[in-house]
Write an enzyme that holds these catalytic residues in place. Structure first.
Site, mmCIF file in Angstrom:
data_model
loop_
_atom_site.group_PDB
_atom_site.id
_atom_site.type_symbol
_atom_site.label_atom_id
_atom_site.label_comp_id
_atom_site.label_asym_id
_atom_site.label_seq_id
_atom_site.Cartn_x
_atom_site.Cartn_y
_atom_site.Cartn_z
ATOM 1 N N ARG A 49 0.812 -1.223 0.000
ATOM 2 C CA ARG A 49 0.000 0.000 0.000
ATOM 3 C C ARG A 49 0.840 1.267 0.000
ATOM 4 O O ARG A 49 0.331 2.349 -0.174
ATOM 5 C CB ARG A 49 -0.929 -0.006 1.216
ATOM 6 C CG ARG A 49 -2.025 -1.050 1.058
ATOM 7 C CD ARG A 49 -2.716 -1.353 2.346
ATOM 8 N NE ARG A 49 -3.301 -0.179 2.942
ATOM 9 C CZ ARG A 49 -3.805 -0.124 4.176
ATOM 10 N NH1 ARG A 49 -3.786 -1.204 4.932
ATOM 11 N NH2 ARG A 49 -4.314 0.977 4.648
ATOM 12 N N LYS A 186 10.828 -27.387 7.635
ATOM 13 C CA LYS A 186 12.050 -27.404 8.445
ATOM 14 C C LYS A 186 12.773 -28.724 8.192
ATOM 15 O O LYS A 186 12.151 -29.797 8.249
ATOM 16 C CB LYS A 186 11.714 -27.261 9.935
ATOM 17 C CG LYS A 186 11.222 -25.863 10.288
ATOM 18 C CD LYS A 186 10.998 -25.727 11.788
ATOM 19 C CE LYS A 186 10.268 -24.447 12.120
ATOM 20 N NZ LYS A 186 11.097 -23.262 12.194
ATOM 21 N N HIS A 244 1.043 -25.921 13.348
ATOM 22 C CA HIS A 244 2.423 -26.413 13.447
ATOM 23 C C HIS A 244 2.541 -27.630 14.375
ATOM 24 O O HIS A 244 3.153 -28.637 14.038
ATOM 25 C CB HIS A 244 3.358 -25.321 13.973
ATOM 26 C CG HIS A 244 3.346 -24.062 13.156
ATOM 27 N ND1 HIS A 244 3.153 -24.054 11.801
ATOM 28 C CD2 HIS A 244 3.512 -22.761 13.509
ATOM 29 C CE1 HIS A 244 3.210 -22.798 11.353
ATOM 30 N NE2 HIS A 244 3.424 -22.001 12.375
HETATM 31 C C1 BG6 Z 1 4.254 -18.509 12.932
HETATM 32 C C2 BG6 Z 1 3.445 -17.875 14.027
HETATM 33 O O1 BG6 Z 1 3.439 -19.327 12.134
HETATM 34 O O2 BG6 Z 1 5.284 -19.304 13.508
HETATM 35 C C3 BG6 Z 1 4.328 -17.041 14.908
HETATM 36 O O3 BG6 Z 1 2.425 -17.082 13.449
HETATM 37 C C4 BG6 Z 1 5.492 -17.835 15.435
HETATM 38 O O4 BG6 Z 1 3.576 -16.500 15.986
HETATM 39 C C5 BG6 Z 1 6.198 -18.553 14.296
HETATM 40 O O5 BG6 Z 1 6.378 -16.960 16.078
HETATM 41 C C6 BG6 Z 1 7.228 -19.519 14.841
HETATM 42 O O6 BG6 Z 1 7.968 -20.040 13.782
HETATM 43 P P1 BG6 Z 1 9.449 -20.534 14.003
HETATM 44 O O7 BG6 Z 1 9.840 -21.088 12.684
HETATM 45 O O8 BG6 Z 1 10.246 -19.345 14.427
HETATM 46 O O9 BG6 Z 1 9.371 -21.575 15.088
#
Ligand code: BG6
Length: 493
Positions: A49, A186, A244
């Site tokens: 934006r 990962k 996750h």
């Molecule tokens: C993201 C979340 O999907 O994953 C975040 O929205 C979080 O809140 C992040 O900090 C963590 O990812 P990583 O790879 O740093 O463990």
């Protein structure tokens, strides 16, 4: 598996000035450039934006790369990468943005092709406008060639996830849709599969006969940064656990797929999710615990509590910590609790899977000075350390029959091997059309189904939330989830 051998040559980033693009996407793409993995002639369009022209965007991009890549910043590579970009300014709900994108995409770009990836690095609330507008302006066509990448959270509950999926399918074919969960990108998570399925040593132990319980932890010292408008509505359950942590659980618990292709793998993950015992309304309290960080200290520095973060509602009861217990009712796992836990502003940043094995059937060394021998652990550390360790008992050298625990450590990466960011892997997969590490909708749907009773119950209990001091490991109350007195959270490697 590659669904489509024709690589897209245009990559459009919606939300290019946002948090995710700045922290993850742009540095990851530049590292792919450095590794020589971006197809020559590939063009990027950044949309945002801000009232910028191409040069102002390029300046911004250079400084982002400089800051994020630090020692790995390479001037020549960076210049080459930056030259691939143009900037298109516009509002996501305004069709004019898409018309302009259409014009840019139609320009002959080194004569290669006009296929594009559209990366939705934007607030979930904007997904709908973008998906509809892409189609309205003809950018969802040709079907099968353009790809759309949808970031998590995919919906905010089962109904909204289904609605989002319906919307996507009205405008795109399934093979065009890439639902991303960066945990699957990962290296150490992929290694979990290799660890399980390429080692004869492990498989015989991997079941209810030998495993007492499994803990999956994703702890962060970081707070919510400047993401209050998203986070205050999402909370830790939606932000981390439903996606996750649930994905980690499926990888830990699934059966070996018949072949390593996208659908075979996803079929096995869905079977795990479908086998998770539903949590009844009455048992939510015994299965899930939530809390929010208060003020405290991280690395010796005072940090404010969640409710004092900019943009957070003053009386917000959004959880920044969640712990939950699940049972997988199948032959392999029946009776083995899976404890999942995640939180912001915790004592350390650490993600790991900790597997506690059962006590040996006979306590042969009970009469030795060490009264009772602690059980073995297998720790699969995802980050920051990338390692596998097994703790075993050995005799202490000396005249007494004393034992001690030693750990067999395998660090996963050799010193000269560079760590990849999950987004490097996943972005390359998008370009190649490989959906193995992306989520199929039934995975999303079942994961929502699993957490839905917790969400519903918490939505009704809105008058109180426990507070833990920032910099701690959460609260003792989370221990109420444990099935046995000798179970406790494993915080360290
Ligand atoms: C993201 C979340 O999907 O994953 C975040 O929205 C979080 O809140 C992040 O900090 C963590 O990812 P990583 O790879 O740093 O463990």
């Amino acid at each position: 598996m590659t669904d489509n051998p024709v690589f897209p040559c245009n990559f459009v980033i919606f939300g290019a000035t946002g948090n995710l693009a700045t922290k993850k996407l742009l540095p990851a793409l530049c590292r792919l450039e450095q590794a020589g993995r971006l197809p020559e002639g590939m063009q990027f369009i950044a949309t945002g934006r801000r009232e910028w022209n191409d040069n102002e965007w390029k300046e911004h991009l250079r400084s982002v790369l400089h800051e994020r890549l630090q020692a790995r910043f390479d001037e020549t590579v960076c210049n080459h990468f930056v030259q691939r970009f143009i900037y298109v300014r516009g509002e996501l709900h305004d069709l004019a943005l898409y018309q302009q994108l259409g014009q840019e995409l139609a320009k002959p770009r080194m004569g290669i092709c006009s296929n594009a990836v559209f990366y939705l690095s934007i607030k979930p609330a904007d997904f709908q406008s973008v998906i509809k507008n892409l189609d309205k302006s003809g950018l969802a066509q040709p079907r099968g060639l353009h790809r759309v990448v949808v970031e998590k959270p995919f919906g905010e509950d089962i109904e909204s996830a289904q609605a989002l999926n319906r919307l996507l399918h009205e405008h795109f074919d399934e093979q065009q849709i890439f639902r991303i969960d960066h945990y699957l990108g990962k290296d150490t998570v992929q290694n979990l599969m290799v660890f399980r399925f390429a080692n004869t040593l492990i498989e015989p132990l991997w079941n209810r006969n030998f495993i007492d319980h499994i803990q999956i932890t994703a702890a962060e010292t970081m707070g919510i940064e400047n993401r209050a408008d998203y986070y205050d509505h999402a909370g830790a359950l939606r932000d981390m656990l439903q996606n996750h942590l649930m994905q980690l659980l499926t990888v830990v618990a699934m059966e070996p797929p018949p072949v390593m292709d996208a659908d075979a793998l996803r079929d096995e993950k869905v079977k795990v999710l479908r086998s998770i015992r539903p949590i009844s309304k009455r048992s939510v309290h015994a299965h899930a615990f939530r809390a929010q960080y208060g003020a405290g200290s991280i690395d010796g520095e005072h940090v404010v509590g969640y409710q004092d973060e900019p943009g957070v509602e003053p009386q917000s009861i959004t959880e920044t910590f969640v712990a939950a217990k699940f049972y997988i009712d199948n032959w392999r796992w029946r009776g083995v609790p899976f404890y999942l836990r995640t939180g912001k502003r915790l004592a350390e940043t650490r993600s790991m899977v900790a597997i506690r094995l059962r006590h040996p059937p006979q306590q042969l060394f009970r009469s030795t000075p060490l009264e009772s021998i602690s059980p073995n652990w297998i720790i699969l550390s995802i980050q920051p350390e990338e390692s596998m360790r097994m703790e075993v008992h050995v005799k202490q050298p000396g005249l007494e029959m004393n034992t001690r625990v030693i750990s067999l450590n395998a660090s996963y990466r050799k010193d000269d091997e560079v760590a990849l960011d999950a987004y490097e892997t996943l972005l390359l997969d998008v370009v190649h059309g490989d959906r193995t590490l992306f989520i199929r909708f039934d995975e999303v749907e079942w994961a929502w189904r699993v957490v839905d009773p917790i969400l519903k119950s918490w939505a009704q209990e809105r008058d109180f939330i426990h507070t833990y001091p920032a910099g701690s490991w959460g609260l003792f109350e989370a221990n109420r989830l444990f099935d046995a007195e000798d179970q406790e959270w494993r915080n360290s490697l």
